[in-house]
Write an enzyme that holds these catalytic residues in place. Sequence first.
Site, PDB file in Angstrom:
ATOM      1  N   GLN A   1       0.938  -1.213   0.038  1.00  0.00           N
ATOM      2  CA  GLN A   1       0.177   0.161  -0.111  1.00  0.00           C
ATOM      3  C   GLN A   1       0.785   1.251  -0.213  1.00  0.00           C
ATOM      4  OE1 GLN A   1      -3.517  -1.798   3.040  1.00  0.00           O
ATOM      5  NE2 GLN A   1      -3.587   0.551   2.287  1.00  0.00           N
TER       6      GLN A   1
ATOM      7  N   SER B   1       4.839  -6.138   2.432  1.00  0.00           N
ATOM      8  CA  SER B   1       3.621  -5.911   2.989  1.00  0.00           C
ATOM      9  C   SER B   1       2.680  -6.862   2.144  1.00  0.00           C
ATOM     10  CB  SER B   1       3.317  -4.786   3.556  1.00  0.00           C
ATOM     11  OG  SER B   1       1.893  -4.869   4.517  1.00  0.00           O
ATOM     12  N   LEU B   2       1.537  -5.733   1.668  1.00  0.00           N
ATOM     13  CA  LEU B   2       0.572  -6.597   0.799  1.00  0.00           C
ATOM     14  C   LEU B   2       0.948  -7.182  -0.227  1.00  0.00           C
ATOM     15  CD1 LEU B   2      -2.117  -6.828  -0.726  1.00  0.00           C
ATOM     16  CD2 LEU B   2      -1.702  -4.514  -1.463  1.00  0.00           C
TER      17      LEU B   2
ATOM     18  N   ARG C   1      -8.540  -9.101   4.670  1.00  0.00           N
ATOM     19  CA  ARG C   1      -7.417  -8.604   5.444  1.00  0.00           C
ATOM     20  C   ARG C   1      -7.622  -7.038   5.763  1.00  0.00           C
ATOM     21  NH1 ARG C   1      -1.778  -6.548   3.853  1.00  0.00           N
ATOM     22  NH2 ARG C   1      -0.323  -7.097   5.131  1.00  0.00           N
TER      23      ARG C   1
ATOM     24  N   HIS D   1       1.151  -3.687  11.363  1.00  0.00           N
ATOM     25  CA  HIS D   1       2.268  -4.236  11.517  1.00  0.00           C
ATOM     26  C   HIS D   1       2.847  -4.079  13.097  1.00  0.00           C
ATOM     27  CE1 HIS D   1       2.620  -5.483   7.525  1.00  0.00           C
ATOM     28  NE2 HIS D   1       2.718  -4.222   6.956  1.00  0.00           N
TER      29      HIS D   1
ATOM     30  N   GLN E   1       3.036 -11.588   9.892  1.00  0.00           N
ATOM     31  CA  GLN E   1       3.506 -10.535   8.991  1.00  0.00           C
ATOM     32  C   GLN E   1       2.472  -9.277   9.514  1.00  0.00           C
ATOM     33  OE1 GLN E   1       1.556  -9.261   5.616  1.00  0.00           O
ATOM     34  NE2 GLN E   1       3.010  -9.288   4.258  1.00  0.00           N
TER      35      GLN E   1
END
Length: 311
Positions: A11, A93-94, A118, A202, A251
């Site tokens: 993102q 991440s994503l 998510r 996170h 994660q």
Amino acid sequence: MEKIAVLLPGQGSQSLGMLAAFENEYSKVLADVFRRASKALNEDLWEIVSTDPQGRLNQTQYTQPALLAASYVIWTIWQGKAKRAPDFLAGHSLGEYTALVCAEALRFEDAIALVALRGRLMQAAVPEGVGAMAAIVGLSDAEIVALCQQFEKQGVVSPANFNAIGQVVISGHKEAVLLAVEQAKAQGAKLAKVLAVSVPSHCALMSDAAQALAEALERTRIETPRFPVIHNANVEILNHPDDIRAALVSQLHQPVRWVETIQRLVSEGVDFAIECGPGTVLTGLNKRIDINLKTQSLNNPSCFAEAESGV
């Protein structure tokens, strides 16, 4: 022969009309990928990406599938042109989900549904205004860890993204994050700035969301990846589906170790990295991690020839 890695962004790389440059030449790929994504979501994802009439692109439950689909479009085009397969994949991440789709460990439609869930879980985990994230530039990782520890009594606050050398994002309760930002300034940080995000990603505030995500992952088929994927939470290459599920759960509430990920790729002999997404965020970060690692973004069709010559 030099080794190459494909990097998938998270993102922050999204923008309205982010695939406009690909529409004329690659309309068939675009239509196919977004048709499949829209069917999986029961939403017109292409409308959200191209015109966004209701302002949904920056709502995380839509941002995540939109960015995954956009990156997968570019990956699909690249695979039609590439003379060789990548030696490694990694996603920020994503982007780790996108990497697993590209590695054929996750079905595209399953991944679209997962990242939409998510996003919903992340948004629901912390009431609006309770959490915050902030970028800190110019302090060492150890200094940032220590200053976060100073304010643990005020709430959750911890490193969320080790993005580049001297560039870390922290996450947690708003009060604790604001105190850490002021302390970072007092310690001489070049920049300490609260980010315009609605979800404190996170960090421990995502633990409940991670548990709910774990239940969804248990119901999702995962295969052994076709290409090695380096995971955010442990900087490891995993092959067993259960290990991959555990890494995706971790994660969500543990930091993205991007600096170590790039350093791992370099240690594995990677000379050339390709950012397979609509922006140039990872290309910029890589310059601050290892200046000798050449990185080429594929955010525009004109970039494909440069990437091919780099390989």
